[in-house]
Design a protein around this motif. Sequence first.
Motif, PDB file in Angstrom:
ATOM      1  N   LEU A   1       3.176  12.628   2.287  1.00 18.67           N
ATOM      2  CA  LEU A   1       1.740  12.740   2.515  1.00 18.67           C
ATOM      3  C   LEU A   1       0.969  11.658   1.762  1.00 18.67           C
ATOM      4  CD1 LEU A   1       1.170  16.609   2.369  1.00 18.67           C
ATOM      5  CD2 LEU A   1       1.278  15.146   4.382  1.00 18.67           C
ATOM      6  N   CYS A   2       1.351  11.397   0.515  1.00 23.84           N
ATOM      7  CA  CYS A   2       0.657  10.378  -0.280  1.00 23.84           C
ATOM      8  C   CYS A   2       0.828   8.988   0.324  1.00 23.84           C
ATOM      9  CB  CYS A   2       1.176  10.388  -1.721  1.00 23.84           C
ATOM     10  SG  CYS A   2       0.679  11.830  -2.689  1.00 23.84           S
ATOM     11  N   ILE A   3       2.030   8.685   0.793  1.00 20.19           N
ATOM     12  CA  ILE A   3       2.284   7.394   1.428  1.00 20.19           C
ATOM     13  C   ILE A   3       1.444   7.254   2.692  1.00 20.19           C
ATOM     14  CG2 ILE A   3       4.026   6.020   2.644  1.00 20.19           C
ATOM     15  CD1 ILE A   3       6.096   7.301   0.680  1.00 20.19           C
ATOM     16  N   ASN A   4       1.445   8.296   3.517  1.00 16.65           N
ATOM     17  CA  ASN A   4       0.689   8.256   4.768  1.00 16.65           C
ATOM     18  C   ASN A   4      -0.807   8.094   4.518  1.00 16.65           C
ATOM     19  OD1 ASN A   4       2.933   8.495   6.390  1.00 16.65           O
ATOM     20  ND2 ASN A   4       2.811  10.715   6.544  1.00 16.65           N
ATOM     21  N   ARG A   5      -1.334   8.829   3.560  1.00 19.21           N
ATOM     22  CA  ARG A   5      -2.760   8.731   3.250  1.00 19.21           C
ATOM     23  C   ARG A   5      -3.129   7.322   2.799  1.00 19.21           C
ATOM     24  NH1 ARG A   5      -2.650  14.177  -0.313  1.00 19.21           N
ATOM     25  NH2 ARG A   5      -2.920  15.726   1.333  1.00 19.21           N
ATOM     26  N   GLN A   6      -2.292   6.749   1.928  1.00 18.32           N
ATOM     27  CA  GLN A   6      -2.578   5.414   1.407  1.00 18.32           C
ATOM     28  C   GLN A   6      -2.543   4.375   2.526  1.00 18.32           C
ATOM     29  OE1 GLN A   6      -3.305   5.050  -1.877  1.00 18.32           O
ATOM     30  NE2 GLN A   6      -3.743   2.858  -1.687  1.00 18.32           N
ATOM     31  N   LEU A   7      -1.557   4.477   3.397  1.00 16.53           N
ATOM     32  CA  LEU A   7      -1.436   3.530   4.499  1.00 16.53           C
ATOM     33  C   LEU A   7      -2.599   3.664   5.473  1.00 16.53           C
ATOM     34  CD1 LEU A   7       2.386   3.778   5.280  1.00 16.53           C
ATOM     35  CD2 LEU A   7       1.183   1.797   4.354  1.00 16.53           C
TER      36      LEU A   7
ATOM     37  N   GLU B   1       0.833  -1.205   0.000  1.00 18.52           N
ATOM     38  CA  GLU B   1       0.000   0.000   0.000  1.00 18.52           C
ATOM     39  C   GLU B   1       0.868   1.256   0.000  1.00 18.52           C
ATOM     40  OE1 GLU B   1      -3.174   0.370  -0.357  1.00 18.52           O
ATOM     41  OE2 GLU B   1      -3.773  -1.735  -0.268  1.00 18.52           O
ATOM     42  N   GLY B   2       1.940   1.231   0.784  1.00 18.82           N
ATOM     43  CA  GLY B   2       2.839   2.379   0.825  1.00 18.82           C
ATOM     44  C   GLY B   2       3.480   2.654  -0.524  1.00 18.82           C
ATOM     45  N   MET B   3       3.853   1.594  -1.235  1.00 19.96           N
ATOM     46  CA  MET B   3       4.442   1.762  -2.562  1.00 19.96           C
ATOM     47  C   MET B   3       3.412   2.294  -3.556  1.00 19.96           C
ATOM     48  SD  MET B   3       7.572   1.105  -2.076  1.00 19.96           S
ATOM     49  CE  MET B   3       8.222   1.071  -3.751  1.00 19.96           C
TER      50      MET B   3
END
Length: 201
Positions: free
Chosen positions: A80-86, A54-56
């Motif tokens: 921010l995008c990584i955090n939101r996805q996780l 998910e992070g990727m």
Amino acid sequence: MCYDAFSDEELIAKLRRGENEVTDYILEKYKPLVRKRTNAMYLMGGETEDLIQEGMIGLFKAIRDYQEEREASFYHFAELCINRQLYSALQASNRKKHQPLNTYISFSSGESDDGVKVEDALLGQSQSPEQLVIEKEVWEDFKQRLNGRLSKMENQVLAFYLDGNNYIQIAQLMNKSPKSIDNALQRIRQKVKQMKQEERG
């Protein structure tokens, strides 16, 4: 071609001009950041390998959507995008009542290059100043109580883990066996789970 000498923003510009191999370079470069965020989410009940994927995905979205004229820096945008996805993945698999508390536990250790706390950037998009104050107080209270329940060793393990280290690396840093570190992480995770249950009443 070696891309080490180029800034992230320059790399994105090259990608937009058709150098598609830049994508693989950025994905590899930012894997440690994904691992760091994944470690924090794991303590909240996620499964490590699923969260890494998910992070990727979040990182790939950052590469796809970044616009230099609108965003401060690629690093900050990717974070921010990584955090939101996780966080979205964790919410989808394990619905929780105390969303602000969960957000702060997940992202409390993150800070972007420009000094903006990740939790501030995320929550600031949809929360009022009054809500942010309340949520910060909730997080600080939870953090103090969690620290009080952890042993000295567990607090050390947690600090290393939230910094992006896996249990083998922590074992080397603390001169302990990997098994003892893995056991400590399981105890920490159980204590976090217990405290969340207590919060729900």
